[in-house]
Motif scaffolding. Structure first.
Motif, PDB file in Angstrom:
ATOM      1  N   LEU A  63      -4.128  -1.509   8.244  1.00 51.12           N
ATOM      2  CA  LEU A  63      -4.506  -0.275   7.548  1.00 51.12           C
ATOM      3  C   LEU A  63      -5.977   0.064   7.801  1.00 51.12           C
ATOM      4  O   LEU A  63      -6.334   1.229   7.965  1.00 51.12           O
ATOM      5  CB  LEU A  63      -4.237  -0.388   6.053  1.00 51.12           C
ATOM      6  CG  LEU A  63      -2.827  -0.036   5.612  1.00 51.12           C
ATOM      7  CD1 LEU A  63      -2.639  -0.313   4.123  1.00 51.12           C
ATOM      8  CD2 LEU A  63      -2.513   1.410   5.905  1.00 51.12           C
ATOM      9  N   VAL A 102      -6.904  -3.974   1.475  1.00 49.19           N
ATOM     10  CA  VAL A 102      -5.803  -3.576   2.356  1.00 49.19           C
ATOM     11  C   VAL A 102      -5.726  -4.531   3.540  1.00 49.19           C
ATOM     12  O   VAL A 102      -6.623  -5.343   3.774  1.00 49.19           O
ATOM     13  CB  VAL A 102      -5.982  -2.125   2.876  1.00 49.19           C
ATOM     14  CG1 VAL A 102      -5.894  -1.134   1.736  1.00 49.19           C
ATOM     15  CG2 VAL A 102      -7.283  -1.967   3.645  1.00 49.19           C
ATOM     16  N   ARG A 131       2.017   5.132   0.785  1.00 50.04           N
ATOM     17  CA  ARG A 131       1.893   5.935   1.996  1.00 50.04           C
ATOM     18  C   ARG A 131       0.616   6.769   1.935  1.00 50.04           C
ATOM     19  O   ARG A 131       0.239   7.272   0.895  1.00 50.04           O
ATOM     20  CB  ARG A 131       3.103   6.849   2.144  1.00 50.04           C
ATOM     21  CG  ARG A 131       4.381   6.078   2.432  1.00 50.04           C
ATOM     22  CD  ARG A 131       5.617   6.928   2.482  1.00 50.04           C
ATOM     23  NE  ARG A 131       5.762   7.882   3.559  1.00 50.04           N
ATOM     24  CZ  ARG A 131       5.927   7.577   4.855  1.00 50.04           C
ATOM     25  NH1 ARG A 131       5.887   6.316   5.230  1.00 50.04           N
ATOM     26  NH2 ARG A 131       6.128   8.508   5.760  1.00 50.04           N
ATOM     27  N   THR A 149      -2.415   5.642   2.483  1.00 46.69           N
ATOM     28  CA  THR A 149      -3.590   4.881   2.065  1.00 46.69           C
ATOM     29  C   THR A 149      -4.676   4.927   3.128  1.00 46.69           C
ATOM     30  O   THR A 149      -5.857   5.102   2.826  1.00 46.69           O
ATOM     31  CB  THR A 149      -3.211   3.422   1.754  1.00 46.69           C
ATOM     32  OG1 THR A 149      -2.262   3.409   0.697  1.00 46.69           O
ATOM     33  CG2 THR A 149      -4.419   2.607   1.348  1.00 46.69           C
ATOM     34  N   TYR A 150      -4.303   4.771   4.405  1.00 42.59           N
ATOM     35  CA  TYR A 150      -5.295   4.773   5.479  1.00 42.59           C
ATOM     36  C   TYR A 150      -6.058   6.088   5.504  1.00 42.59           C
ATOM     37  O   TYR A 150      -7.263   6.121   5.754  1.00 42.59           O
ATOM     38  CB  TYR A 150      -4.648   4.486   6.832  1.00 42.59           C
ATOM     39  CG  TYR A 150      -3.928   5.666   7.443  1.00 42.59           C
ATOM     40  CD1 TYR A 150      -4.578   6.513   8.331  1.00 42.59           C
ATOM     41  CD2 TYR A 150      -2.603   5.944   7.125  1.00 42.59           C
ATOM     42  CE1 TYR A 150      -3.930   7.603   8.882  1.00 42.59           C
ATOM     43  CE2 TYR A 150      -1.952   7.020   7.671  1.00 42.59           C
ATOM     44  CZ  TYR A 150      -2.619   7.849   8.548  1.00 42.59           C
ATOM     45  OH  TYR A 150      -1.983   8.932   9.090  1.00 42.59           O
ATOM     46  N   SER A 160       0.841  -1.201   0.000  1.00 43.16           N
ATOM     47  CA  SER A 160       0.000   0.000   0.000  1.00 43.16           C
ATOM     48  C   SER A 160       0.869   1.240   0.000  1.00 43.16           C
ATOM     49  O   SER A 160       1.839   1.319   0.747  1.00 43.16           O
ATOM     50  CB  SER A 160      -0.897   0.008   1.235  1.00 43.16           C
ATOM     51  OG  SER A 160      -1.740  -1.111   1.220  1.00 43.16           O
ATOM     52  N   ARG A 204      -6.219   1.469  11.219  1.00 39.48           N
ATOM     53  CA  ARG A 204      -5.595   2.797  11.248  1.00 39.48           C
ATOM     54  C   ARG A 204      -6.552   3.843  10.675  1.00 39.48           C
ATOM     55  O   ARG A 204      -6.637   4.965  11.171  1.00 39.48           O
ATOM     56  CB  ARG A 204      -4.287   2.767  10.467  1.00 39.48           C
ATOM     57  CG  ARG A 204      -3.406   3.934  10.749  1.00 39.48           C
ATOM     58  CD  ARG A 204      -2.003   3.699  10.241  1.00 39.48           C
ATOM     59  NE  ARG A 204      -1.217   4.909  10.427  1.00 39.48           N
ATOM     60  CZ  ARG A 204      -0.070   5.128   9.849  1.00 39.48           C
ATOM     61  NH1 ARG A 204       0.468   4.219   9.054  1.00 39.48           N
ATOM     62  NH2 ARG A 204       0.580   6.247  10.056  1.00 39.48           N
TER      63      ARG A 204
END
Length: 194
Positions: free
Chosen positions: A49, A45, A10, A12-13, A8, A52
Motif C-alpha cells: 500500500l 499499512v 479500498r 487507502t493508498y 485496509s 502504491r
C-alpha cells in the motif's frame, strides 16, 4: 498463515497519497518523499500500500523515483533531473567553448554540479566516448574536441594528435595512431605530404 486483523479499506493508498500531497504543498522545502518504511509506520499499512501511494504520486507528476530507492518531489520551478553527462555537454555551449579550448577542471565541475569525483569521471568518460572532449591525462586539462549539435570542423591528423596528447600547436607531426574500439586494431594515419 496469520491474517491481518484489520484489512485496509479500498482507496487507502489514495488517501495516503492525498495526505502526502497536502504535506508537500504546505512545506515547499520538502525535496523527497518519506520512505516506504516511514509511510508503513505512520499509516499502519503494508509495504504494498505504501508503494502504491508513492506510485499514485508519480502518476500525478508530484514525485519521481531516483537512485537508491528514494523518491524526489517534482516542483513546477525545478527542471526535471537529467543525466550528468548531458548537463556537462551543455557546459560547452553555455560557456561558449570552442574545439581546442580547455574544458573546466574536475574540481571546478564537482563544485558546480555538486557531484562526487567517481560520478563526474563516469560522466566525463561518456563525453569522451561521444567525441566531445579529450581523454583524461594526469595534470593536463581535457580539451573540447567538438561542440554539441555542430558539425565538427575538419582537422588534420596532426591537429587531432596534438589535441589528444596536449602538445603545443607548433609541434610538427607526421603520423597518428587510431585504435578501432570494436576490433581493437590500430591504424596508422599519415599526412598526405609525408
Amino acid at each position: 498463515m496469520p491474517q491481518q486483523n484489520n484489512p485496509s479499506p479500498r482507496g487507502t493508498y489514495q488517501k495516503i497519497a492525498d495526505q502526502i500531497r497536502l504535506h508537500i504543498e504546505a512545506n515547499p522545502q520538502i525535496t523527497e518523499l518519506p520512505t516506504a518504511t516511514d509511510i508503513m509506520t505512520e499509516h499502519n499499512v503494508s509495504r504494498g500500500l505504501a508503494l502504491r501511494a508513492m506510485r499514485a504520486l508519480r502518476d500525478e507528476g508530484i514525485a519521481e523515483p531516483v537512485s537508491g530507492g528514494r523518491w524526489q518531489v517534482i516542483r513546477d520551478h525545478a527542471p526535471p533531473s537529467r543525466p550528468l553527462h548531458e548537463q556537462l555537454a551543455e557546459v560547452i555551449t553555455r560557456d561558449n567553448l570552442q574545439a581546442g579550448d580547455p574544458f573546466p577542471s574536475s574540481t571546478e565541475l564537482m563544485a558546480r554540479f555538486d557531484a562526487s569525483r567517481p560520478t563526474l569521471t563516469k560522466a566525463l568518460d561518456r563525453l569522451h566516448a561521444h567525441g566531445l572532449v579529450s581523454a583524461a591525462r594526469q595534470g593536463k586539462p581535457r580539451i573540447v574536441l567538438a561542440v554539441p549539435g555542430e558539425t565538427p570542423a575538419a582537422l588534420t591528423v596532426g591537429d587531432l594528435r596534438r589535441a589528444l596528447e596536449g602538445l603545443p600547436d607548433d609541434t610538427p607531426l607526421r603520423t597518428a595512431v587510431v585504435v578501432d574500439r570494436e576490433s581493437g586494431n590500430a591504424v596508422t594515419l599519415r599526412a598526405a605530404n609525408s
